[in-house]
Design a protein around this motif. Structure first.
Motif, mmCIF file in Angstrom:
data_model
loop_
_atom_site.group_PDB
_atom_site.id
_atom_site.type_symbol
_atom_site.label_atom_id
_atom_site.label_comp_id
_atom_site.label_asym_id
_atom_site.label_seq_id
_atom_site.Cartn_x
_atom_site.Cartn_y
_atom_site.Cartn_z
ATOM 1 N N PHE A 18 4.152 0.109 1.755
ATOM 2 C CA PHE A 18 5.471 0.235 1.130
ATOM 3 C C PHE A 18 6.333 1.089 2.059
ATOM 4 O O PHE A 18 5.885 2.109 2.577
ATOM 5 N N ILE A 19 7.564 0.623 2.307
ATOM 6 C CA ILE A 19 8.524 1.388 3.104
ATOM 7 C C ILE A 19 9.819 1.439 2.304
ATOM 8 O O ILE A 19 10.318 0.390 1.887
ATOM 9 N N VAL A 39 0.856 -1.189 0.000
ATOM 10 C CA VAL A 39 0.000 0.000 0.000
ATOM 11 C C VAL A 39 0.891 1.237 0.000
ATOM 12 O O VAL A 39 1.844 1.312 0.787
ATOM 13 N N GLY A 40 0.610 2.174 -0.898
ATOM 14 C CA GLY A 40 1.344 3.438 -0.902
ATOM 15 C C GLY A 40 2.460 3.487 -1.924
ATOM 16 O O GLY A 40 3.366 4.310 -1.832
ATOM 17 N N LEU A 41 2.386 2.618 -2.931
ATOM 18 C CA LEU A 41 3.353 2.674 -4.025
ATOM 19 C C LEU A 41 3.078 3.920 -4.855
ATOM 20 O O LEU A 41 1.912 4.299 -5.048
ATOM 21 N N GLN A 42 4.142 4.538 -5.363
ATOM 22 C CA GLN A 42 3.959 5.718 -6.197
ATOM 23 C C GLN A 42 3.163 5.364 -7.439
ATOM 24 O O GLN A 42 3.517 4.415 -8.130
ATOM 25 N N GLY A 86 3.879 4.159 2.574
ATOM 26 C CA GLY A 86 2.422 4.042 2.629
ATOM 27 C C GLY A 86 1.933 4.435 4.023
ATOM 28 O O GLY A 86 2.728 4.512 4.967
ATOM 29 N N THR A 87 0.631 4.679 4.171
ATOM 30 C CA THR A 87 0.117 5.095 5.481
ATOM 31 C C THR A 87 -0.576 3.930 6.192
ATOM 32 O O THR A 87 -1.150 3.044 5.561
ATOM 33 N N LEU A 88 -0.503 3.973 7.527
ATOM 34 C CA LEU A 88 -1.183 2.968 8.339
ATOM 35 C C LEU A 88 -2.687 2.999 8.065
ATOM 36 O O LEU A 88 -3.334 1.954 7.959
ATOM 37 N N ASP A 89 -3.244 4.205 7.947
ATOM 38 C CA ASP A 89 -4.684 4.333 7.739
ATOM 39 C C ASP A 89 -5.166 3.525 6.531
ATOM 40 O O ASP A 89 -6.124 2.755 6.630
#
Ligand code: 5AD
Length: 351
Positions: A234-235, A204-207, A248-251
């Motif tokens: 994604f980190i 989650v949170g990939l560009q 990516g965000t936890l939400d």
């Protein structure tokens, strides 16, 4: 809009699957009431469909050699800063003795795509784990031939994890040089066909990733009748092309966990290490909006720093016992129990 989305969530609780458009709107809403209701309802559905037990899966990350050069991954071959290791098959099986003594019912063997572990080596490990410990065996070895999947299954492997990473085929192709989403889904279909309890999942949170594509990730897991799905933010990882990209965000991770639970009530969903890395309360929160699995790390400590898929990965300096203590603390604080036995999926394999 508010009452519409609340109604959709209530209907999902009664068993109506959501459309991709509805899920997209739930990802996108900034209404706090809807977000809270989503999490509460997902927690209720989790309680009713899979109960309060949290199953533990003992993870051994046995090799960081990999033939794929995924642009987000810390152990991609292009990352020259990584010290490479391979555990010997006997050492891998031995690492699980502690897990067996702790009554953990499942062993998860994970590595980069490393063909040094040929069919025979993997088959030998599956048989040894079954014989010595009687544990369920989950493999997470990436894409292998049909013949390999078949041989592993015949040797007794119960489950296979192969994340699809993103359901957006163009984004998939950009992130995975030389690989296709189509091939990934073919592997997942083969695994299902061979009778594995099959798991997928995405970051989650990939560009370039949209709420629509996250909604399609949830739909894919439901429509393929997968038994398991792992979701993490994604980190960025040091030494990769995406080292400066945003996390990516936890939400949004939690919203996806909740939507997965509502749309696939019997799904096995881990509160992942990546969620815990992003936020110290992340695992608790995931377990309270749909998740029902934890994966304590049994990789020998000397290898852990070399299996750094992303920056700040937890458990790198923490002993196995500390990890298990942390888990006991988490579970008692949220009134959940440790699952006994192998913790197989309750879902029927389907057509
Ligand atoms: N951030 C978050 N998750 C990652 N993974 C690999 N690299 C990263 C990263 N930088 C995840 C992938 C893979 C799993 C083993 O770890 O989803 O399937």
């Amino acid at each position: 809009m508010q009452s519409r989305l609340l109604k959709i969530i209530e209907e999902a609780e009664r068993g109506r699957p959501m459309t991709v458009e509805e899920m997209t709107d739930i990802f996108a809403t900034d209404d706090e009431d809807i977000r809270r209701t989503l999490f509460e309802v997902a927690d209720r559905v989790r309680h009713k469909s899979v109960g309060d037990a949290v199953y533990l899966r003992a993870l051994v990350e046995f090799s960081n050699h990999c033939r794929n050069n995924c642009s987000y991954c810390g152990i991609r071959p292009g990352n020259r800063q990584v010290k490479r290791y391979r555990m010997e098959p006997e050492e891998i099986v031995e690492a699980l003795a502690v897990a067996h003594r702790l009554n953990i019912g499942t062993a998860v063997l994970q590595s980069g795509e490393d063909l040094w572990y040929d069919t025979g080596k993997i088959v030998w490990m599956i048989r040894e784990i079954k014989e010595r410990y009687g544990m369920a065996v989950t493999l997470s070895l990436g894409e292998r031939s049909y013949e390999d999947y078949q041989a592993f299954r015949e040797a007794g492997a119960d489950r296979y994890l192969l994340r699809h990473e993103t359901s957006d085929s163009e984004l998939y192709a950009r992130l995975h040089p030389g690989m296709t989403l189509e091939r990934r889904l073919l592997c997942l279909r083969r695994l299902k066909e061979l009778g594995y309890q099959t798991g997928s999942g995405n970051m989650v949170g990939l560009q370039g990733q949209t709420y629509l594509s996250l909604a399609r990730d949830v739909e894919l897991v439901r429509d393929m009748r997968l038994e398991m799905a792992g979701i993490g933010p994604f980190i960025p990882a040091e030494g990769t092309p995406l080292s400066d990209a945003e996390c990516g965000t936890l939400d949004i991770v939690l919203r996806e966990v909740a939507l997965l639970r509502l749309n696939s009530p019997l799904l096995m969903i881990p509160a992942t290490t990546a969620v815990a890395t992003l936020d110290s309360e992340g695992r608790q929160q995931a377990l309270q909006c749909g998740a029902n699995i934890l994966m304590p790390n049994f990789t020998p400590l000397r290898y852990r720093e070399s299996y750094r898929l992303y920056a700040g990965k937890i458990c790198i300096n923490e002993g196995t016992e500390q990890g298990i203590e942390a888990i006991s603390g988490i579970l008692s604080s949220i009134n959940r129990s440790v699952g006994k036995g192998p913790g197989h999926s309750l879902q029927t394999p389907g057509p």
